[in-house]
Design a protein around this motif. Structure first.
Motif, PDB file in Angstrom:
ATOM      1  N   TYR A 233      47.970  46.428  46.477  1.00 26.95           N
ATOM      2  CA  TYR A 233      48.079  47.590  47.360  1.00 26.95           C
ATOM      3  C   TYR A 233      48.117  48.880  46.540  1.00 26.95           C
ATOM      4  O   TYR A 233      47.394  49.834  46.834  1.00 26.95           O
ATOM      5  N   LEU A 234      48.952  48.920  45.512  1.00 27.49           N
ATOM      6  CA  LEU A 234      49.090  50.127  44.698  1.00 27.49           C
ATOM      7  C   LEU A 234      47.792  50.477  43.960  1.00 27.49           C
ATOM      8  O   LEU A 234      47.405  51.642  43.888  1.00 27.49           O
ATOM      9  N   MET A 235      47.126  49.461  43.412  1.00 24.38           N
ATOM     10  CA  MET A 235      45.887  49.734  42.672  1.00 24.38           C
ATOM     11  C   MET A 235      44.796  50.297  43.581  1.00 24.38           C
ATOM     12  O   MET A 235      44.058  51.185  43.178  1.00 24.38           O
ATOM     13  N   ILE A 236      44.720  49.790  44.800  1.00 23.23           N
ATOM     14  CA  ILE A 236      43.658  50.233  45.701  1.00 23.23           C
ATOM     15  C   ILE A 236      44.039  51.535  46.405  1.00 23.23           C
ATOM     16  O   ILE A 236      43.260  52.493  46.404  1.00 23.23           O
ATOM     17  N   LYS A 237      45.216  51.603  46.979  1.00 28.33           N
ATOM     18  CA  LYS A 237      45.594  52.748  47.802  1.00 28.33           C
ATOM     19  C   LYS A 237      46.095  53.942  46.995  1.00 28.33           C
ATOM     20  O   LYS A 237      45.839  55.066  47.361  1.00 28.33           O
ATOM     21  N   GLN A 238      46.820  53.698  45.903  1.00 25.01           N
ATOM     22  CA  GLN A 238      47.337  54.819  45.132  1.00 25.01           C
ATOM     23  C   GLN A 238      46.463  55.190  43.949  1.00 25.01           C
ATOM     24  O   GLN A 238      46.398  56.340  43.568  1.00 25.01           O
ATOM     25  N   HIS A 239      45.811  54.197  43.363  1.00 27.56           N
ATOM     26  CA  HIS A 239      45.039  54.464  42.156  1.00 27.56           C
ATOM     27  C   HIS A 239      43.540  54.511  42.411  1.00 27.56           C
ATOM     28  O   HIS A 239      42.772  54.809  41.511  1.00 27.56           O
ATOM     29  N   GLY A 240      43.125  54.200  43.628  1.00 21.76           N
ATOM     30  CA  GLY A 240      41.731  54.351  44.014  1.00 21.76           C
ATOM     31  C   GLY A 240      40.759  53.367  43.390  1.00 21.76           C
ATOM     32  O   GLY A 240      39.560  53.633  43.337  1.00 21.76           O
ATOM     33  N   LEU A 241      41.259  52.230  42.920  1.00 19.63           N
ATOM     34  CA  LEU A 241      40.353  51.240  42.339  1.00 19.63           C
ATOM     35  C   LEU A 241      39.606  50.497  43.442  1.00 19.63           C
ATOM     36  O   LEU A 241      40.072  50.396  44.576  1.00 19.63           O
ATOM     37  N   LYS A 242      38.464  49.975  43.082  1.00 19.05           N
ATOM     38  CA  LYS A 242      37.659  49.196  44.017  1.00 19.05           C
ATOM     39  C   LYS A 242      38.156  47.749  44.026  1.00 19.05           C
ATOM     40  O   LYS A 242      38.777  47.297  43.073  1.00 19.05           O
ATOM     41  N   TYR A 243      37.867  47.039  45.100  1.00 19.34           N
ATOM     42  CA  TYR A 243      38.305  45.653  45.234  1.00 19.34           C
ATOM     43  C   TYR A 243      37.857  44.816  44.034  1.00 19.34           C
ATOM     44  O   TYR A 243      38.629  44.030  43.492  1.00 19.34           O
ATOM     45  N   LYS A 244      36.601  44.996  43.647  1.00 18.74           N
ATOM     46  CA  LYS A 244      36.060  44.208  42.536  1.00 18.74           C
ATOM     47  C   LYS A 244      36.801  44.509  41.227  1.00 18.74           C
ATOM     48  O   LYS A 244      37.077  43.609  40.437  1.00 18.74           O
ATOM     49  N   GLU A 245      37.140  45.776  41.009  1.00 23.88           N
ATOM     50  CA  GLU A 245      37.873  46.158  39.795  1.00 23.88           C
ATOM     51  C   GLU A 245      39.261  45.532  39.793  1.00 23.88           C
ATOM     52  O   GLU A 245      39.708  45.008  38.765  1.00 23.88           O
ATOM     53  N   VAL A 246      39.929  45.557  40.934  1.00 24.58           N
ATOM     54  CA  VAL A 246      41.255  44.953  41.038  1.00 24.58           C
ATOM     55  C   VAL A 246      41.161  43.447  40.798  1.00 24.58           C
ATOM     56  O   VAL A 246      41.996  42.871  40.099  1.00 24.58           O
ATOM     57  N   ALA A 247      40.147  42.825  41.354  1.00 23.86           N
ATOM     58  CA  ALA A 247      39.950  41.391  41.156  1.00 23.86           C
ATOM     59  C   ALA A 247      39.777  41.075  39.670  1.00 23.86           C
ATOM     60  O   ALA A 247      40.348  40.098  39.167  1.00 23.86           O
ATOM     61  N   GLN A 248      39.025  41.897  38.959  1.00 27.42           N
ATOM     62  CA  GLN A 248      38.834  41.685  37.522  1.00 27.42           C
ATOM     63  C   GLN A 248      40.134  41.894  36.762  1.00 27.42           C
ATOM     64  O   GLN A 248      40.463  41.104  35.878  1.00 27.42           O
ATOM     65  N   ILE A 249      40.873  42.933  37.088  1.00 26.97           N
ATOM     66  CA  ILE A 249      42.127  43.233  36.393  1.00 26.97           C
ATOM     67  C   ILE A 249      43.130  42.098  36.556  1.00 26.97           C
ATOM     68  O   ILE A 249      43.767  41.656  35.597  1.00 26.97           O
ATOM     69  N   LEU A 250      43.257  41.601  37.786  1.00 26.65           N
ATOM     70  CA  LEU A 250      44.250  40.566  38.079  1.00 26.65           C
ATOM     71  C   LEU A 250      43.714  39.144  37.911  1.00 26.65           C
ATOM     72  O   LEU A 250      44.463  38.183  38.102  1.00 26.65           O
ATOM     73  N   ASN A 251      42.432  39.052  37.601  1.00 25.14           N
ATOM     74  CA  ASN A 251      41.798  37.750  37.399  1.00 25.14           C
ATOM     75  C   ASN A 251      41.925  36.870  38.658  1.00 25.14           C
ATOM     76  O   ASN A 251      42.351  35.720  38.601  1.00 25.14           O
ATOM     77  N   VAL A 252      41.581  37.473  39.805  1.00 23.46           N
ATOM     78  CA  VAL A 252      41.562  36.770  41.087  1.00 23.46           C
ATOM     79  C   VAL A 252      40.232  37.069  41.767  1.00 23.46           C
ATOM     80  O   VAL A 252      39.473  37.922  41.318  1.00 23.46           O
ATOM     81  N   SER A 253      39.972  36.387  42.873  1.00 24.41           N
ATOM     82  CA  SER A 253      38.728  36.631  43.600  1.00 24.41           C
ATOM     83  C   SER A 253      38.843  37.894  44.451  1.00 24.41           C
ATOM     84  O   SER A 253      39.946  38.341  44.787  1.00 24.41           O
ATOM     85  N   VAL A 254      37.706  38.444  44.812  1.00 29.47           N
ATOM     86  CA  VAL A 254      37.678  39.617  45.688  1.00 29.47           C
ATOM     87  C   VAL A 254      38.287  39.248  47.042  1.00 29.47           C
ATOM     88  O   VAL A 254      38.977  40.058  47.666  1.00 29.47           O
ATOM     89  N   LYS A 255      38.057  38.036  47.486  1.00 27.82           N
ATOM     90  CA  LYS A 255      38.620  37.570  48.762  1.00 27.82           C
ATOM     91  C   LYS A 255      40.148  37.575  48.714  1.00 27.82           C
ATOM     92  O   LYS A 255      40.803  37.967  49.688  1.00 27.82           O
ATOM     93  N   THR A 256      40.720  37.181  47.583  1.00 28.46           N
ATOM     94  CA  THR A 256      42.179  37.226  47.413  1.00 28.46           C
ATOM     95  C   THR A 256      42.668  38.660  47.511  1.00 28.46           C
ATOM     96  O   THR A 256      43.684  38.945  48.153  1.00 28.46           O
ATOM     97  N   VAL A 257      41.945  39.583  46.893  1.00 25.79           N
ATOM     98  CA  VAL A 257      42.302  41.004  46.960  1.00 25.79           C
ATOM     99  C   VAL A 257      42.280  41.462  48.420  1.00 25.79           C
ATOM    100  O   VAL A 257      43.215  42.119  48.885  1.00 25.79           O
ATOM    101  N   GLU A 258      41.221  41.117  49.133  1.00 27.38           N
ATOM    102  CA  GLU A 258      41.117  41.495  50.547  1.00 27.38           C
ATOM    103  C   GLU A 258      42.281  40.935  51.365  1.00 27.38           C
ATOM    104  O   GLU A 258      42.887  41.654  52.168  1.00 27.38           O
TER     105      GLU A 258
END
Length: 178
Positions: free
Chosen positions: A128-153
């Motif tokens: 939530y913080l990476m996407i809403k406060q830091h403006g990262l894209k779902y794919k970027e968050v998925a790469q950072i956390l080493n999870v799937s984009v679906k998990t991020v969603e």
């Protein structure tokens, strides 16, 4: 990243990314001083390793991964020492040009939302913080956390549902008094 020792390019990269990286490290450490130190350490690491970082496809994602790792290391060390933080936690300050009643309702909603965010499960909160406060894209968050984009969603959806429920409850409670 700047494998050819281009200091100007590195300064530009630093200026473009530092504030976002600082906010991210603060969200993980809850200390401005520690967040600044980690953010600067990340850039120092990148400058020192610039010769071997040429294959990185997304330098910004790389920064956030390194920052996350350094923040986790910091938190792990803090847990070992059980140190007491002598600085009060920093709070978000919001100002409005409204009447006192609206300010009271708004500040209560902000407190409720902050409280709800803090109560989210760790991965859900980070996403939530990476996407809403830091403006990262779902794919970027998925790469950072080493999870799937679906998990991020899915995790973001959980966070938003909890926040919506918290705010809705606050609004319904306020309506009772009218």
């Amino acid at each position: 990243m700047t494998a050819n020792n281009d200091e100007e390019a590195f300064k530009l990269f630093y200026n473009q990314c530092f504030v976002r990286l600082l906010r991210y490290t603060w969200s993980l450490t809850r200390s401005r001083e520690v967040a600044e130190e980690i953010a600067n350490d990340v850039f120092m690491h990148c400058w020192q390793k610039r010769g071997s970082l040429g294959d990185i496809k997304n330098p910004e994602v790389y920064l956030f991964v390194v920052a996350r790792n350094k923040s986790v290391d910091y938190k792990r060390k803090q847990a070992q020492f059980k140190a007491v933080d002598l600085h009060p936690e920093e709070h978000i300050q919001i100002t409005f040009d409204s009447n006192p009643e609206e300010l009271m309702i708004t500040s209560e909603m902000v407190r409720k939302m902050e409280s709800t965010i803090q109560q989210l499960p760790p991965k859900c909160k980070a996403i939530y913080l990476m996407i809403k406060q830091h403006g990262l894209k779902y794919k970027e968050v998925a790469q950072i956390l080493n999870v799937s984009v679906k998990t991020v969603e899915n995790q973001l959806s959980i966070a938003i549902k909890r926040l919506t429920a918290a705010v809705k409850f606050t609004l319904e409670k306020e309506d009772l008094y009218k």
